[in-house]
Write a protein that holds these residues in place. Structure first.
Motif, PDB file in Angstrom:
ATOM      1  N   PRO A 150      98.972  82.696  15.281  1.00 53.95           N
ATOM      2  CA  PRO A 150      98.140  81.742  14.538  1.00 53.95           C
ATOM      3  C   PRO A 150      96.857  81.369  15.278  1.00 53.95           C
ATOM      4  CG  PRO A 150     100.439  81.082  14.469  1.00 53.95           C
ATOM      5  CD  PRO A 150     100.353  82.230  15.426  1.00 53.95           C
ATOM      6  N   GLU A 151      96.871  81.445  16.617  1.00 54.79           N
ATOM      7  CA  GLU A 151      95.674  81.087  17.391  1.00 54.79           C
ATOM      8  C   GLU A 151      94.773  82.284  17.647  1.00 54.79           C
ATOM      9  OE1 GLU A 151      98.782  81.216  18.367  1.00 54.79           O
ATOM     10  OE2 GLU A 151      99.397  79.553  19.638  1.00 54.79           O
ATOM     11  N   HIS A 152      95.090  83.426  17.088  1.00 56.10           N
ATOM     12  CA  HIS A 152      94.314  84.634  17.380  1.00 56.10           C
ATOM     13  C   HIS A 152      92.851  84.426  17.015  1.00 56.10           C
ATOM     14  CE1 HIS A 152      93.005  88.810  17.403  1.00 56.10           C
ATOM     15  NE2 HIS A 152      94.131  89.135  18.004  1.00 56.10           N
ATOM     16  N   PRO A 153      91.924  84.830  17.893  1.00 51.48           N
ATOM     17  CA  PRO A 153      90.493  84.552  17.644  1.00 51.48           C
ATOM     18  C   PRO A 153      89.931  85.205  16.376  1.00 51.48           C
ATOM     19  CG  PRO A 153      90.813  85.867  19.652  1.00 51.48           C
ATOM     20  CD  PRO A 153      92.154  85.406  19.212  1.00 51.48           C
ATOM     21  N   LEU A 154      90.576  86.231  15.864  1.00 48.07           N
ATOM     22  CA  LEU A 154      90.018  86.902  14.679  1.00 48.07           C
ATOM     23  C   LEU A 154      90.573  86.353  13.358  1.00 48.07           C
ATOM     24  CD1 LEU A 154      89.855  90.618  15.902  1.00 48.07           C
ATOM     25  CD2 LEU A 154      87.976  88.989  15.631  1.00 48.07           C
ATOM     26  N   VAL A 155      91.396  85.320  13.458  1.00 49.19           N
ATOM     27  CA  VAL A 155      92.013  84.809  12.229  1.00 49.19           C
ATOM     28  C   VAL A 155      90.953  84.362  11.227  1.00 49.19           C
ATOM     29  CG1 VAL A 155      93.422  82.967  11.237  1.00 49.19           C
ATOM     30  CG2 VAL A 155      94.225  84.190  13.270  1.00 49.19           C
ATOM     31  N   ASP A 156      89.974  83.582  11.696  1.00 47.04           N
ATOM     32  CA  ASP A 156      88.946  83.079  10.777  1.00 47.04           C
ATOM     33  C   ASP A 156      88.227  84.219  10.079  1.00 47.04           C
ATOM     34  OD1 ASP A 156      89.513  80.495  11.104  1.00 47.04           O
ATOM     35  OD2 ASP A 156      87.853  80.035  12.475  1.00 47.04           O
ATOM     36  N   ALA A 157      87.833  85.218  10.876  1.00 44.97           N
ATOM     37  CA  ALA A 157      87.061  86.320  10.336  1.00 44.97           C
ATOM     38  C   ALA A 157      87.835  87.117   9.295  1.00 44.97           C
ATOM     39  CB  ALA A 157      86.615  87.239  11.479  1.00 44.97           C
ATOM     40  N   LEU A 158      89.151  87.110   9.421  1.00 43.77           N
ATOM     41  CA  LEU A 158      89.962  87.935   8.527  1.00 43.77           C
ATOM     42  C   LEU A 158      90.549  87.142   7.350  1.00 43.77           C
ATOM     43  CD1 LEU A 158      91.790  90.050  11.244  1.00 43.77           C
ATOM     44  CD2 LEU A 158      90.154  90.912   9.566  1.00 43.77           C
ATOM     45  N   THR A 159      90.220  85.853   7.297  1.00 43.70           N
ATOM     46  CA  THR A 159      90.800  85.037   6.238  1.00 43.70           C
ATOM     47  C   THR A 159      89.911  85.047   4.995  1.00 43.70           C
ATOM     48  OG1 THR A 159      91.810  83.598   7.878  1.00 43.70           O
ATOM     49  CG2 THR A 159      91.627  82.725   5.644  1.00 43.70           C
ATOM     50  N   ALA A 160      90.541  85.393   3.879  1.00 44.20           N
ATOM     51  CA  ALA A 160      89.803  85.371   2.609  1.00 44.20           C
ATOM     52  C   ALA A 160      89.576  83.926   2.179  1.00 44.20           C
ATOM     53  CB  ALA A 160      90.605  86.115   1.546  1.00 44.20           C
ATOM     54  N   VAL A 161      88.513  83.701   1.450  1.00 44.61           N
ATOM     55  CA  VAL A 161      88.127  82.342   1.079  1.00 44.61           C
ATOM     56  C   VAL A 161      89.280  81.581   0.408  1.00 44.61           C
ATOM     57  CG1 VAL A 161      86.460  80.970  -0.224  1.00 44.61           C
ATOM     58  CG2 VAL A 161      85.779  83.175   0.731  1.00 44.61           C
ATOM     59  N   GLU A 162      89.936  82.263  -0.519  1.00 46.16           N
ATOM     60  CA  GLU A 162      90.964  81.544  -1.281  1.00 46.16           C
ATOM     61  C   GLU A 162      92.196  81.215  -0.446  1.00 46.16           C
ATOM     62  OE1 GLU A 162      89.961  84.589  -1.733  1.00 46.16           O
ATOM     63  OE2 GLU A 162      91.647  85.982  -1.920  1.00 46.16           O
ATOM     64  N   GLN A 163      92.322  81.838   0.737  1.00 41.25           N
ATOM     65  CA  GLN A 163      93.478  81.557   1.582  1.00 41.25           C
ATOM     66  C   GLN A 163      93.156  80.575   2.709  1.00 41.25           C
ATOM     67  OE1 GLN A 163      96.008  82.366  -0.247  1.00 41.25           O
ATOM     68  NE2 GLN A 163      97.121  83.291   1.472  1.00 41.25           N
ATOM     69  N   ARG A 164      91.883  80.202   2.779  1.00 38.67           N
ATOM     70  CA  ARG A 164      91.432  79.427   3.945  1.00 38.67           C
ATOM     71  C   ARG A 164      92.234  78.149   4.144  1.00 38.67           C
ATOM     72  NH1 ARG A 164      85.353  80.362   4.573  1.00 38.67           N
ATOM     73  NH2 ARG A 164      86.245  82.344   5.258  1.00 38.67           N
ATOM     74  N   GLN A 165      92.465  77.448   3.056  1.00 34.41           N
ATOM     75  CA  GLN A 165      93.145  76.165   3.187  1.00 34.41           C
ATOM     76  C   GLN A 165      94.596  76.345   3.670  1.00 34.41           C
ATOM     77  OE1 GLN A 165      92.459  73.747  -0.184  1.00 34.41           O
ATOM     78  NE2 GLN A 165      93.335  71.929   0.773  1.00 34.41           N
ATOM     79  N   ALA A 166      95.256  77.312   3.076  1.00 40.72           N
ATOM     80  CA  ALA A 166      96.650  77.552   3.461  1.00 40.72           C
ATOM     81  C   ALA A 166      96.744  77.961   4.932  1.00 40.72           C
ATOM     82  CB  ALA A 166      97.245  78.639   2.574  1.00 40.72           C
ATOM     83  N   VAL A 167      95.796  78.771   5.364  1.00 42.72           N
ATOM     84  CA  VAL A 167      95.797  79.248   6.749  1.00 42.72           C
ATOM     85  C   VAL A 167      95.564  78.098   7.713  1.00 42.72           C
ATOM     86  CG1 VAL A 167      94.491  80.638   8.402  1.00 42.72           C
ATOM     87  CG2 VAL A 167      95.179  81.618   6.198  1.00 42.72           C
ATOM     88  N   ARG A 168      94.556  77.264   7.406  1.00 38.00           N
ATOM     89  CA  ARG A 168      94.277  76.105   8.271  1.00 38.00           C
ATOM     90  C   ARG A 168      95.498  75.210   8.404  1.00 38.00           C
ATOM     91  NH1 ARG A 168      88.525  75.475   7.457  1.00 38.00           N
ATOM     92  NH2 ARG A 168      87.772  77.216   8.712  1.00 38.00           N
ATOM     93  N   SER A 169      96.114  74.976   7.290  1.00 37.38           N
ATOM     94  CA  SER A 169      97.216  74.024   7.342  1.00 37.38           C
ATOM     95  C   SER A 169      98.387  74.619   8.132  1.00 37.38           C
ATOM     96  CB  SER A 169      97.575  73.581   5.918  1.00 37.38           C
ATOM     97  OG  SER A 169      98.859  74.018   5.570  1.00 37.38           O
ATOM     98  N   TYR A 170      98.586  75.923   8.008  1.00 32.01           N
ATOM     99  CA  TYR A 170      99.641  76.552   8.807  1.00 32.01           C
ATOM    100  C   TYR A 170      99.299  76.491  10.294  1.00 32.01           C
ATOM    101  CZ  TYR A 170     103.116  79.873  10.477  1.00 32.01           C
ATOM    102  OH  TYR A 170     104.150  80.449  11.161  1.00 32.01           O
ATOM    103  N   GLN A 171      98.047  76.744  10.610  1.00 31.37           N
ATOM    104  CA  GLN A 171      97.632  76.693  12.020  1.00 31.37           C
ATOM    105  C   GLN A 171      97.879  75.302  12.617  1.00 31.37           C
ATOM    106  OE1 GLN A 171      93.566  78.175  11.508  1.00 31.37           O
ATOM    107  NE2 GLN A 171      94.076  79.912  12.840  1.00 31.37           N
ATOM    108  N   ARG A 172      97.563  74.282  11.829  1.00 29.41           N
ATOM    109  CA  ARG A 172      97.765  72.907  12.324  1.00 29.41           C
ATOM    110  C   ARG A 172      99.252  72.632  12.554  1.00 29.41           C
ATOM    111  NH1 ARG A 172      93.352  71.254   9.216  1.00 29.41           N
ATOM    112  NH2 ARG A 172      94.662  70.963   7.363  1.00 29.41           N
ATOM    113  N   GLU A 173     100.050  73.110  11.623  1.00 25.90           N
ATOM    114  CA  GLU A 173     101.493  72.919  11.722  1.00 25.90           C
ATOM    115  C   GLU A 173     102.047  73.531  13.022  1.00 25.90           C
ATOM    116  OE1 GLU A 173     104.914  74.832   9.098  1.00 25.90           O
ATOM    117  OE2 GLU A 173     103.254  74.039   7.892  1.00 25.90           O
TER     118      GLU A 173
END
Length: 738
Positions: free
Chosen positions: A265-288
């Motif tokens: 989840p902390e991988h530096p390329l996560v942001d670059a590889l995240t599609a717009v529609e998944q951004r929120q779900a990804v952020r919330s998982y990372q925080r968790e």
RNA sequence: GCGACCGUGGCGGAACUGGCAGACGCGCAGGACUUAGAAUCCUGUGGGGUAACCCGUGGGGGUUCGAGUCCCUCCGGUCGCACCA
């Protein structure tokens, strides 16, 4: 026959301990030894409870070996000291509301008294304590050597934070997700700037050198495991956007079966590889995930969780686009923080794929049948040109093929992490660094060492992640040693394992204040001839000491690369079915036993419990057997002192040679229990044959001396000798008779 | 899951390269000494059988003239590591 005085161990032992001290019996000439033998045992941490039976067991076993070597004509140096800095001491001080600077000397005094009382052959001239500024000055010096060599590095990293200790702790101090000092406190993840020693750079050598060491196999196995070498390959997966994601795998042979990818989840390329529609779900998982501790993340068996990033990368083997996920079962600190998932051949990937409905593709089979997951005992299928090859051959082929196209390279990965030495605590040596806004972190000049630990009353740690020393303003602010501008001291202290990583280098040189160790002394006495200690330090102290010595060797400070060519691990003392520990409440303090039975009886009793290298069950019933044996020896020797000269019965003579042979071999191999049994057999026979004679008893006393040194001395003197039994030579045996 | 080690009387444990299983010690039983006890000393002590003998080293199988020991397999236990790719 004249009457024999009663054996009074307390009187005998006090007499000989005084004499050893007065005559400097246990103090070898460190400058001109003819046969130096450095007999080392792991120094204790002076707990408030005092030395317990487990410590005694270890020290007795090591002491017997040292005394044996001495009788064989070696100049044995057997030093002792105290590992008195550290969280254990500080936590205890906090509990009882005493300052460690006052508490520790009391504890040391207790330990010193106990260690003298049990009759260890210690050279007290060379006692040391890691809390002594004369010692930790050189601990700080050691840090500076690594700092200058670029091996002490400051980096921000996910670290283990113990909320109870209120400090960062090393991976080695995390037990199943809990703090080793607080078994019910979960360790958390924090990101902090810490000092690390670059031990991973030495992983290969630390591993390779294990083959050259004469160590207990269990200890070797643990170190090997801890270093955790894995051979495999890095493979590159490309995203349509051009991002390249590198994964590490030990199974390149299964590359055609990689049906999705997972990033930490902390991988530096996560942001670059995240599609717009998944951004929120990804952020919330990372925080968790960030809210969890590092360790509970690693404890298996729980349900797999993860989130699809909404993007795809190309599997370089198949050319297919495979989905990219993040999941907390992939860890940033191992490998590259990214994996190719092969659910058909990896249990974790299988669990994840099953849970999220991801495709599973078999690429290894045997006779057309699926194999148990993770089995490598088959041939490749669905793998293009590599079909039909074994896993090993196919893996090599795939790596070579992908390498040629720039998508792979062979890679060796270690499980070992760099050694975090920063501690946000009070009771340790301050790390000798001064921060300057202009010059950056500067080492304290060696002439200014030691950086003394200031005596502050309020040493309680707080939750800020900043050491208590930061609250001591006049200590904190110092001029920068380079530019003279305003500087601030590093307020962290170093890990207690740094203190103990070099203590064996200090012992022979304790009287020198202008150098950490004297070159001539070091050349004479080191490396350590024999090291005996517990396997609880198999991966902590023993690995760090090897690393530090390796670095010091490289920097030209010592002439050897491995500090402990010979090491033996002793077993554990078990009481009521579990190992002795304070938390189990089954700790036995030896003092009452020694008072009642004497040190000699207690030493031998501990050694008679079982094989020294396996440990034994502590029950107090058996001690009478040892005492009866020593009483018999006592009577036999007194009678022999008054006996007229007669020929030794043939049976006794033969048994004597057999006994010498067996006790010699068994003592050498630390099989103390059977050596004692052999001496008992001999004494039983000598009594049956009425062989209370000098020729029968004198060799026995020498054999007994390592085990029951006070009694051996006393009876040796009773037989008319005026010098210590430890100046005698170990008896030899006639092979024809033995 | 990976790695290492272990399993022998009532108990702790012996048994070197395969060669009389249970050394040594504890405990227990009987006896001696003692007014009595403690201590000490002697004798016995894996199981079964009056006996010669038979059975016995976690279970099963194998190699061997011979296995506690070597090989396979299962069961049980201890320790270390562990979502390590």
């Amino acid at each position: 026959m004249a009457s024999v005085p009663t054996y009074d161990p307390a009187a005998v032992e006090e007499r000989w301990q005084e004499r050893w001290s007065r005559d400097h019996t246990n103090e070898p000439d460190l400058d001109r030894p003819s046969r130096p033998f450095y007999n080392l045992m792991m120094f204790p941490y002076p707990s408030a409870e005092g030395l317990h039976v487990g410590n005694m067991f270890a020290f007795t076993g090591a002491d017997i070996y040292g005394r044996f070597k001495r009788l064989q004509g070696h100049d044995v140096f057997e030093p002792i000291g105290f590992d008195a800095f550290g969280i254990h001491s500080e936590n205890y001080a906090l509990n009882v509301g005493l300052h460690p600077a006052r508490l520790i000397p009391q504890n040391i005094a207790t330990f010193r008294r106990q260690l003298k009382r049990f009759g260890g052959m210690f050279d007290w001239r060379h006692e040391l304590s890691t809390t002594d500024p004369r010692y930790y000055r050189w601990t700080q010096w050691l840090f500076l050597q690594l700092f200058r060599a670029g091996l002490a590095i400051r980096k921000k990293a996910a670290v283990n934070w113990c909320p109870a200790c209120k400090t960062v702790i090393a991976n080695e101090q995390v037990i199943n997700g809990y703090c080793e000092r607080h078994p019910d406190v979960k360790v958390e993840q924090r990101f902090l700037e810490q000092w690390f020693f670059a031990i991973t750079r030495y992983a290969e050598r630390l591993l390779a050198n294990l083959d050259t060491l004469d160590w207990s196999s269990s200890t070797i196995a643990m170190q090997r495991n801890w270093i955790g070498r894995s051979e495999g390959a890095e493979l590159i997966f490309e995203a349509p956007s051009g991002e390249k994601i590198t994964v590490f795998t030990t199974r390149p042979d299964t590359a055609f079966g990689a049906t999705y990818m997972v990033l930490a989840p902390e991988h530096p390329l996560v942001d670059a590889l995240t599609a717009v529609e998944q951004r929120q779900a990804v952020r919330s998982y990372q925080r968790e995930v960030a809210a969890q501790d590092l360790v509970s993340r690693k404890v298996g068996e729980k349900r797999k969780t993860g989130v699809f990033l909404g993007s795809y990368v190309r599997n370089p083997a198949t050319g297919e686009a495979i989905p990219v996920w993040i999941a907390d079962y992939v860890l940033m600190e191992y490998g590259t923080g990214a994996i190719m998932a092969v659910p058909a051949h990896d249990q974790r990937d299988f669990d994840f794929a099953t849970q999220f409905g991801l495709p599973i593709r078999q690429v290894v089979q045997r006779d057309g049948e699926p194999l148990p997951i993770e089995s490598q005992d088959g041939i490749l299928v669905h793998s293009g040109q590599f079909d039909g090859l074994s896993c090993v051959e196919g893996g090599k082929g795939i790596v070579a093929w992908l390498s040629g196209r720039g998508f792979a390279s062979p890679r060796v990965q270690y499980r070992l992490h760099d050694w975090c030495i920063s501690r946000q605590r009070y009771w340790g040596p301050p790390i000798p660094i001064i921060y300057c806004d202009r010059c950056g972190p500067q080492g304290v000049p060696e002439r200014d060492l030691p950086v003394e630990l200031p005596l502050i009353e309020d040493f309680r740690p707080d939750d800020t992640g900043v050491s208590p020393l930061a609250r001591h303003r006049e200590w904190y602010f110092v001029p920068c040693p380079t530019c003279g501008g305003e500087g601030r001291r590093e307020t962290d202290v170093s890990d207690t394992f740094l203190d103990s990583s070099w203590y064996f280098l200090r012992y022979p040189s304790t009287e020198f204040d202008d150098r950490p160790w004297d070159p001539a002394r070091t050349r004479t006495w080191l490396p350590v001839t024999s090291y005996i200690g517990g396997n609880e330090h198999a991966v902590l102290h023993l690995l760090y000491s090897r690393f530090v010595t390796m670095v010091l060797h490289e920097l030209g400070h010592v002439h050897f690369e491995e500090p402990f060519p010979k090491l033996r691990a002793h077993g554990l003392i078990i009481k009521d079915g579990s190992k002795m520990s304070k938390s189990r409440g089954n700790v036995v303090i030896p003092d009452a036993f020694i008072k009642k039975w004497g040190a000699d009886t207690f030493r031998m009793y501990l050694m008679f419990l079982g094989p020294f290298q396996e440990g034994g069950d502590f029950r107090d019933e058996g001690i009478t057997g040892i005492r009866r044996f020593l009483d018999k020896v006592w009577v036999l020797a007194h009678e022999a002192a008054q006996a007229t000269l007669e020929p030794l019965p043939a049976a006794v003579a033969r048994k004597l040679h057999q006994t010498i042979r067996k006790v010699t071999a068994d003592t050498e191999s630390l099989a103390y229990n059977t050596a004692i049994a052999a001496m008992m057999e001999y004494v039983n026979l000598a009594r049956e044959e009425n062989a209370a004679q000098r020729e029968a008893v004198e060799p026995l006393l020498v054999l007994l001396a390592p085990y029951a040194p006070h009694m051996a001395e006393e009876l040796w003197a009773q037989l008319g000798h005026t010098t210590s039994v430890f100046r005698v030579r170990w008896p030899s045996y006639d092979a024809a008779l033995a």
